[in-house]
Design an enzyme around this catalytic site. Sequence first.
Site, mmCIF file in Angstrom:
data_model
loop_
_atom_site.group_PDB
_atom_site.id
_atom_site.type_symbol
_atom_site.label_atom_id
_atom_site.label_comp_id
_atom_site.label_asym_id
_atom_site.label_seq_id
_atom_site.Cartn_x
_atom_site.Cartn_y
_atom_site.Cartn_z
ATOM 1 N N CYS A 17 -2.965 -66.219 -9.729
ATOM 2 C CA CYS A 17 -3.118 -67.673 -9.568
ATOM 3 C C CYS A 17 -4.194 -68.187 -10.509
ATOM 4 O O CYS A 17 -5.327 -67.683 -10.514
ATOM 5 C CB CYS A 17 -3.489 -68.008 -8.126
ATOM 6 S SG CYS A 17 -3.681 -69.772 -7.816
ATOM 7 N N CYS A 54 -9.677 -72.623 -5.747
ATOM 8 C CA CYS A 54 -9.006 -72.925 -4.481
ATOM 9 C C CYS A 54 -9.604 -72.079 -3.364
ATOM 10 O O CYS A 54 -9.892 -70.892 -3.541
ATOM 11 C CB CYS A 54 -7.511 -72.654 -4.623
ATOM 12 S SG CYS A 54 -6.579 -72.820 -3.081
ATOM 13 N N CYS A 88 -7.379 -68.275 -1.183
ATOM 14 C CA CYS A 88 -7.399 -66.817 -1.352
ATOM 15 C C CYS A 88 -8.795 -66.349 -1.743
ATOM 16 O O CYS A 88 -9.527 -67.059 -2.431
ATOM 17 C CB CYS A 88 -6.409 -66.377 -2.430
ATOM 18 S SG CYS A 88 -4.677 -66.601 -1.993
ATOM 19 N N GLN A 97 4.432 -67.712 13.371
ATOM 20 C CA GLN A 97 3.890 -66.893 12.294
ATOM 21 C C GLN A 97 4.572 -67.229 10.971
ATOM 22 O O GLN A 97 5.796 -67.412 10.925
ATOM 23 C CB GLN A 97 4.077 -65.406 12.619
ATOM 24 C CG GLN A 97 3.304 -64.932 13.828
ATOM 25 C CD GLN A 97 1.801 -64.860 13.590
ATOM 26 O OE1 GLN A 97 1.322 -65.178 12.509
ATOM 27 N NE2 GLN A 97 1.060 -64.438 14.599
ATOM 28 N N TYR A 99 1.154 -67.339 26.712
ATOM 29 C CA TYR A 99 1.142 -68.056 25.431
ATOM 30 C C TYR A 99 2.430 -67.746 24.659
ATOM 31 O O TYR A 99 2.413 -67.453 23.469
ATOM 32 C CB TYR A 99 -0.049 -67.653 24.558
ATOM 33 C CG TYR A 99 -1.411 -67.698 25.224
ATOM 34 C CD1 TYR A 99 -2.146 -68.877 25.245
ATOM 35 C CD2 TYR A 99 -1.966 -66.557 25.791
ATOM 36 C CE1 TYR A 99 -3.415 -68.919 25.821
ATOM 37 C CE2 TYR A 99 -3.228 -66.588 26.378
ATOM 38 C CZ TYR A 99 -3.944 -67.769 26.392
ATOM 39 O OH TYR A 99 -5.188 -67.805 26.967
ATOM 40 N N GLU A 134 4.236 -70.737 29.331
ATOM 41 C CA GLU A 134 3.727 -71.676 28.327
ATOM 42 C C GLU A 134 3.283 -72.960 29.019
ATOM 43 O O GLU A 134 3.827 -73.331 30.051
ATOM 44 C CB GLU A 134 4.806 -72.013 27.292
ATOM 45 C CG GLU A 134 4.567 -71.474 25.895
ATOM 46 C CD GLU A 134 3.318 -72.031 25.231
ATOM 47 O OE1 GLU A 134 2.832 -73.096 25.639
ATOM 48 O OE2 GLU A 134 2.826 -71.384 24.289
ATOM 49 N N CYS A 150 -5.183 -63.545 16.245
ATOM 50 C CA CYS A 150 -5.372 -63.982 14.861
ATOM 51 C C CYS A 150 -6.852 -64.146 14.545
ATOM 52 O O CYS A 150 -7.209 -64.580 13.448
ATOM 53 C CB CYS A 150 -4.627 -65.289 14.591
ATOM 54 S SG CYS A 150 -5.140 -66.660 15.656
ATOM 55 N N GLU A 186 -4.987 -59.949 11.421
ATOM 56 C CA GLU A 186 -4.642 -60.038 12.846
ATOM 57 C C GLU A 186 -4.852 -58.665 13.471
ATOM 58 O O GLU A 186 -4.766 -57.637 12.795
ATOM 59 C CB GLU A 186 -3.188 -60.491 13.020
ATOM 60 C CG GLU A 186 -2.903 -61.810 12.330
ATOM 61 C CD GLU A 186 -2.202 -62.821 13.216
ATOM 62 O OE1 GLU A 186 -1.780 -62.456 14.323
ATOM 63 O OE2 GLU A 186 -2.079 -63.983 12.780
#
Length: 459
Positions: free
Chosen positions: A106, A112, A115, A277, A316, A337, A411, A450
């Site tokens: 990139c 940016c 990343c 995801q 969840y 949920e 996460c 994760e």
Amino acid sequence: MQVRESLGLPVNFKTSEDGNSFVVDQQPSTEFRHTELSIVRLSSTGDGIGVDKLEDGTTEIVVVPYSIPGDLVRAKIYKKLEYYSLADFEEVISGGQARDDSLIRCKYFTKCAGCQLQMLPYEKQLLHKREVIVRAYKYFCNVSDGVIPEIGDTIGSPLEYGYRTKLTPHFDVPRNGHLPAVTPIGFTQKGRSFVIDIEECPIGTPAINAEYKKERLRVRDTIGTYKRGATLLLRESMEIDETTKETKKAVCTDSKDIVTEYVNSYRLMYPAGDFFQCNSSILPRVTEYVNTQIKLPLSSNESSTVPAPKYLVDAYCGSGLFSITCNDSVEEVIGVEISPKSVSFATSNAQDNNIANAHFVLGDAAVIFEKISTPPKETSMILDPPRKGCDSTFLNQLLDYLPRRIVYVSCNVHTQARDLAYILSDRRGLKYRVNSIRGFDFFPQTHHVESIAVLTLED
């Protein structure tokens, strides 16, 4: 703080009133300062931590993004905090042993904020992410030695680039109404609050980037109609022709659009604006792993013939990802949920996949287990909370219920480690044994990792 301690510099940890975060005071502003310094550590946020030897003989700790241990870099310090300073990366004078700039894809890397690790070979990224989990449990899970097992190797993503099925570029409109000649559309610059113009994102899928080009043109053509900035939504959707079995990819740009996702042989649908995801390539590995953990023997004794729990509660549950992909491991699945819309989609997803042993209930955060009637000792539970983790209300309900097995998908490994400490330190949770903890790399080239932790209630 570890670096300061290793250099004999003073350390005084201050925490917030709730004890969940550290407090670092900002010092009086100073002029920008250019410096050259060596990087000695890589933080959990993917930033290098350097040691700067000053002319007066003192030592300053400096956080420099886009750098890795072994690098000698030139940086511009722009903010001084109590125990360290923040700097902009300027250039690498000499690279560390692990650095390979030929891997960078990139042209906006080092600008940016998306990343952090493109210069690091992928196997090194996975090793670093394992170390992030190790450190998270060391500092955020205050339990007795031996309770937390050795952290497993991080499972990599099949795709290292071109994997993100969702991007949310954005743009700002000046409040004074004076539009620039070209409005930047893209992502936030590292360490700053303004948007830099980015034409494409290498970690986005080809379909996402193709649609992004069209959206950029549309915004540019209609920029005069915007009174304020906006965030664009780009979400990949896939359809499979049942006759030819060919796949066709589309991109949703409206949060109310319905996305179709395939995970192994299962088809899942959900609104484009809802959480799901966004690395499809790794989802089969993750769901298969969770499935195997649900089927683990109840006893640590390998010769035990006691069967695994026959009920699964998916807290969840969202639109039903784990409920549906793990249904064949148990007799009955109950997804819980607090969002009526998610319950509706989870229910229809189960029906569309001809799954008869799964049903979904609308739960209240304060009494989330009220509608769960399965015997706790015969029940596995999947937890997949948002980044903030589980609150004490939920954890206390969990400890009152005491499911036989917990598979905690997170996460944010730091809040996961905190939550495990809450469970394992409570008198009700003392009989839980931690079977395993390991990471999954949903976001190559970034610092994110994760983590999946598995706990079993011993007799």
